[in-house]
Design a protein around this motif. Structure first.
Motif, short mmCIF file in Angstrom:
data_model
loop_
_atom_site.label_atom_id
_atom_site.label_comp_id
_atom_site.label_asym_id
_atom_site.label_seq_id
_atom_site.Cartn_x
_atom_site.Cartn_y
_atom_site.Cartn_z
N MET A 108 -61.13 -44.44 -17.01
CA MET A 108 -60.83 -45.23 -15.85
C MET A 108 -60.55 -46.67 -15.88
O MET A 108 -59.50 -47.34 -15.64
N ALA A 109 -61.33 -47.38 -16.71
CA ALA A 109 -61.28 -48.74 -16.99
C ALA A 109 -60.08 -49.14 -17.66
O ALA A 109 -59.43 -50.34 -17.41
N ASN A 114 -54.73 -51.90 -17.44
CA ASN A 114 -53.12 -51.71 -17.30
C ASN A 114 -52.80 -52.18 -16.23
O ASN A 114 -51.68 -53.05 -16.20
N LEU A 115 -53.30 -51.97 -15.12
CA LEU A 115 -52.82 -52.65 -13.72
C LEU A 115 -53.10 -54.10 -13.54
O LEU A 115 -52.16 -54.86 -13.06
N LYS A 134 -46.41 -47.26 -10.76
CA LYS A 134 -46.73 -46.02 -9.85
C LYS A 134 -47.37 -45.00 -10.76
O LYS A 134 -48.18 -44.44 -10.12
N LEU A 135 -46.91 -44.62 -11.86
CA LEU A 135 -47.59 -43.84 -12.94
C LEU A 135 -49.17 -44.09 -12.93
O LEU A 135 -49.83 -43.27 -12.99
N THR A 136 -49.41 -45.38 -13.43
CA THR A 136 -50.85 -45.81 -13.67
C THR A 136 -51.68 -45.41 -12.36
O THR A 136 -52.73 -45.05 -12.61
N LEU A 140 -54.97 -43.29 -11.92
CA LEU A 140 -56.14 -43.82 -11.53
C LEU A 140 -56.74 -42.83 -10.38
O LEU A 140 -57.76 -42.68 -10.14
N LYS A 141 -55.91 -42.47 -9.43
CA LYS A 141 -56.15 -41.83 -8.49
C LYS A 141 -56.75 -40.48 -8.65
O LYS A 141 -57.64 -40.07 -8.33
#
Length: 227
Positions: A108-109, A114-115, A134-136, A140-141
């Motif tokens: 997750m981190a 990346n974001l 959007k993909l990242t 994450l979701k």
């Protein structure tokens, strides 16, 4: 004896700071010397950090002659050495799940990192990639949905109670809401609130002060028309 944490405010090293507070390690080892860096600054390479962190990243922890980096490794070591009740020993039925969640936290981190790179570090005239963001965010979701589905009815990640695996998640759930709304995840919202209510967590937040990294409360996916 040296007892030093190389730290960035509310970065991955927050995990180590929080665990030290949970254990009460300063009572055993003496006052913690916190060397704070501005993330991405030249001071990270110009100071003592390269000596103790092969990747020249935080966290890095020094205890006497011991130097460790990588938050998951540090959390595991501190639990095993000073607070076995916060770890799960070999042979404990919860050991596999404990290991799984410690490493899941880094899955997750890495998406949060990346974001952060796309949305916070890039400065004009550079622009983040809407497709990548959007993909990242979607990935994450997905990690949040996986946690939500497995929280069950217990307060912490493991039925046996609060552990170092929960400490690993503390940094994540501090940062996630800057990119993903937690409204669809009621169990995670309650879990986050329980973390934030712990006296040791509160003490670390007071020590850290207001966060200085994010300049807004939420970063939406960029409009593709402005890519």
């Amino acid at each position: 004896m040296t007892f030093r944490l190389h730290h960035v405010q509310y970065g991955r090293s927050f995990r180590v700071l929080w665990l030290i507070e949970e254990i009460g390690l300063e009572k055993l080892l003496g006052p913690l010397d916190i060397v704070e860096y501005r993330i991405g600054s030249a001071e990270m390479r110009e100071g003592a950090l390269p000596r103790v962190s092969p990747a020249v990243r935080i966290p890095a922890l020094e205890i006497g002659d011991l130097a460790m980096s990588e938050s998951g490794a540090i959390v595991a070591y501190l639990c095993e050495t000073y607070a076995p009740e916060l770890g799960r020993a070999v042979g404990d039925p919860e050991r596999p799940a404990w290991l799984q969640w410690v490493h899941y936290a880094e899955t997750m981190a890495s998406l949060i990192e990346n974001l952060n790179l796309q949305m916070v570090f890039l400065r004009p005239p550079a622009t983040p990639s809407p497709v990548v963001v959007k993909l990242t965010v979607a990935r994450l979701k997905g990690t949040l949905a996986g946690m939500e589905a497995r929280m069950g009815d217990h307060d912490w990640l493991l039925p046996g109670g609060f552990s170092g695996a929960d400490v690993m998640m503390g940094f994540n759930l501090f940062a996630v809401p800057y990119y993903v709304k937690l409204d669809p995840f009621p169990k995670l919202r309650a879990y986050k609130a329980r973390m934030e209510a712990r006296p040791a967590y509160k003490a670390c937040v007071a020590r850290e002060g207001p966060q200085r990294f994010y300049d807004r409360d939420f970063y939406p996916v960029p409009d593709a028309g402005h890519a």
